[in-house]
Design a protein around this motif. Structure first.
Motif: not given
Length: 453
Positions: A15-16, A241-249, A294-299, A301-309
């Motif tokens: 995302p932007s 881990r931060l991706h999951h933790a921030l959404y859970a928070t 905001a978090l953006a995955w390395s293009p 390496a691709g999107t890690p399993d279990g995370c939103a693209a």
């Protein structure tokens, strides 16, 4: 708060993120029209992030610009789109033309030609020209694109809504608050990778600091934002881990504000939420009208399993502060003491007189993931610790590591005994202790753990 951007035809990108420069920023002319500048000490990324030389890890081998022969055009296109560059036509199936963010029609004179793939006959030449243009560009996002190409990295961006200072910049203390909060948030993520618990205290910090050693940081113009680049090789686990933790928070805060219940924070621990994370978020939001991460995955390496693209930015407001503070207090009060058997080297001894009980400080060698602990010993135990210190031997002690004070105190100490080691190990330990005692002890990079009330 976020600049809209075009999405490339070849697929979605993360995302932007918040804008990198005011709309009136313009890049320099194309490098073909000006001589090559002298090299900058430190190179990428050191000179733009305030670090005089490349940090350890994968950045140590990074040059001024990526090798065109190793750059994937699709990755370059994804990074350009992420950082606000506009795709404005080109030859279909051959190459695309990109202009800097905010350039409008006037920016067409300064543009990048990026091949669709490496099968295009002049692909490497076009990539070389595009990378050179980015290296010469005055657009702040150009450096971030180069950083993402140099070492495949996930990006974490913090943004604080604070009143502007003179000429649109923020005061120095406000910028320091942002950096401190960002550092604390990264540390909380690295701690959660090591262990899922509501309160870490001084535990697991050596591991967390080693995990973050290869992270580099760049500031967004104006001082309201900050970007961290976490190399995929060493930092992907922290990003996930931060991706999951921030959404859970965010979900736990929403639940608490809607119902008054704190149960969601208990289940959020498994996602990586902790007192360290809630404290970092309080520091990020305090004194602002709102903040986002905001978090953006390395293009590459691709999107890690279990995370939103394409994760949406997670936003927090001053209205969330009571829930975050209450959660931190809940985590601290609920963390139990831990039974341990510690082996450590005596680095300090103290008692009020020549006889009786006393306190020793141990540098922990094994048995607990903390750096140092204080132990109160009876007279026999104190004497044993003193003899071990004089002969260069560590001691072993059984007790309970108390959560109060950050897991830096051992209570109910018993079974104090020296641990015999071979001569080489004892010499190494003696030299290490002598060096430690000859230097003034200073807090580590992330700061010592504050005593908990």
């Amino acid at each position: 708060m976020h600049r809209p951007m075009d999405e490339p035809e070849y697929g979605p990108v993360p995302p932007s993120l918040p804008p990198h420069a005011p709309p009136h920023s313009h890049p320099r002319p194309h490098p073909h029209a000006e001589p090559h500048p002298p090299p900058v000490p430190g190179g990428l990324p050191g000179h733009w992030s305030g670090v005089p030389a490349a940090p350890p890890g994968p950045w140590a081998e990074a040059g001024e610009t990526p090798d065109p022969g190793r750059v994937d055009p699709r990755v370059l296109g994804a990074l350009l789109a992420r950082h606000g560059w506009r795709r404005r036509g080109g030859a279909t199936g051959r190459y695309s033309r990109w202009t800097p963010p905010g350039s409008g029609d006037a920016g067409r004179a300064t543009s990048l030609l990026v091949p669709e793939n490496r099968a295009f006959p002049d692909a490497e030449d076009l990539l070389g020209e595009a990378l050179a243009a980015l290296a010469h560009s005055a657009v702040p996002s150009a450096r971030e694109v180069l950083t993402g190409l140099t070492v495949p990295s996930d990006e974490i961006r913090w943004w604080r809504d604070v009143p502007p200072g003179p000429a649109g910049a923020v005061p120095w203390p406000v910028q320091e608050q942002l950096r401190s909060a960002a550092r604390a948030l990264l540390l909380a993520g690295a701690l959660a990778v090591r262990a899922r618990t509501g309160y870490h205290g001084s535990r697991h910090r050596r591991y967390a600091q080693a995990t973050l050693a290869s992270v580099v940081v760049g500031a967004v113009p104006g001082g309201r934002g900050l970007t961290a680049f976490l190399p995929v090789e060493h930092g992907r686990s922290v990003s996930v881990r931060l991706h999951h933790a921030l959404y859970a928070t965010r979900e736990a805060v929403d639940y608490q504000r809607a119902t008054g219940g704190m149960d969601a924070f208990d289940t959020a621990v498994e996602a990586g939420v902790s007192r360290e994370l809630t404290d970092a978020l309080v520091a990020l939001v305090r004194g602002t009208e709102g903040a986002s991460i905001a978090l953006a995955w390395s293009p590459a390496a691709g999107t890690p399993d279990g995370c939103a693209a394409r994760p949406e930015p997670v936003e927090f407001s001053p209205g969330d502060l009571p829930a975050l503070r209450a959660a931190g207090a809940r985590y601290l009060a609920g963390e139990p003491s831990v039974p341990v058997r510690i082996t450590g080297a005596v680095v300090r001894m103290r008692r009020s007189g020549p006889h009786g009980e006393g306190t020793v400080r141990l540098r922990v060698l094994s048995g607990a993931e903390v750096g140092h602990v204080r132990v109160s010993l009876d007279e026999d135990g104190y004497r044993t610790a003193g003899h071990a210190h004089l002969t260069g031997l560590p001691i072993r002690v059984v007790g309970r590591l108390e959560s109060r004070g950050g897991f830096r105190r051992l209570t109910e100490a018993s079974e104090v005994a020296p641990v015999h080691v071979d001569e080489a190990e004892r010499d190494r330990l003696m030299k290490s202790l002598q060096s430690l005692q000859s230097l003034q002890e200073t807090p580590d990079f992330f700061g010592d753990v504050p005593e908990a009330d």
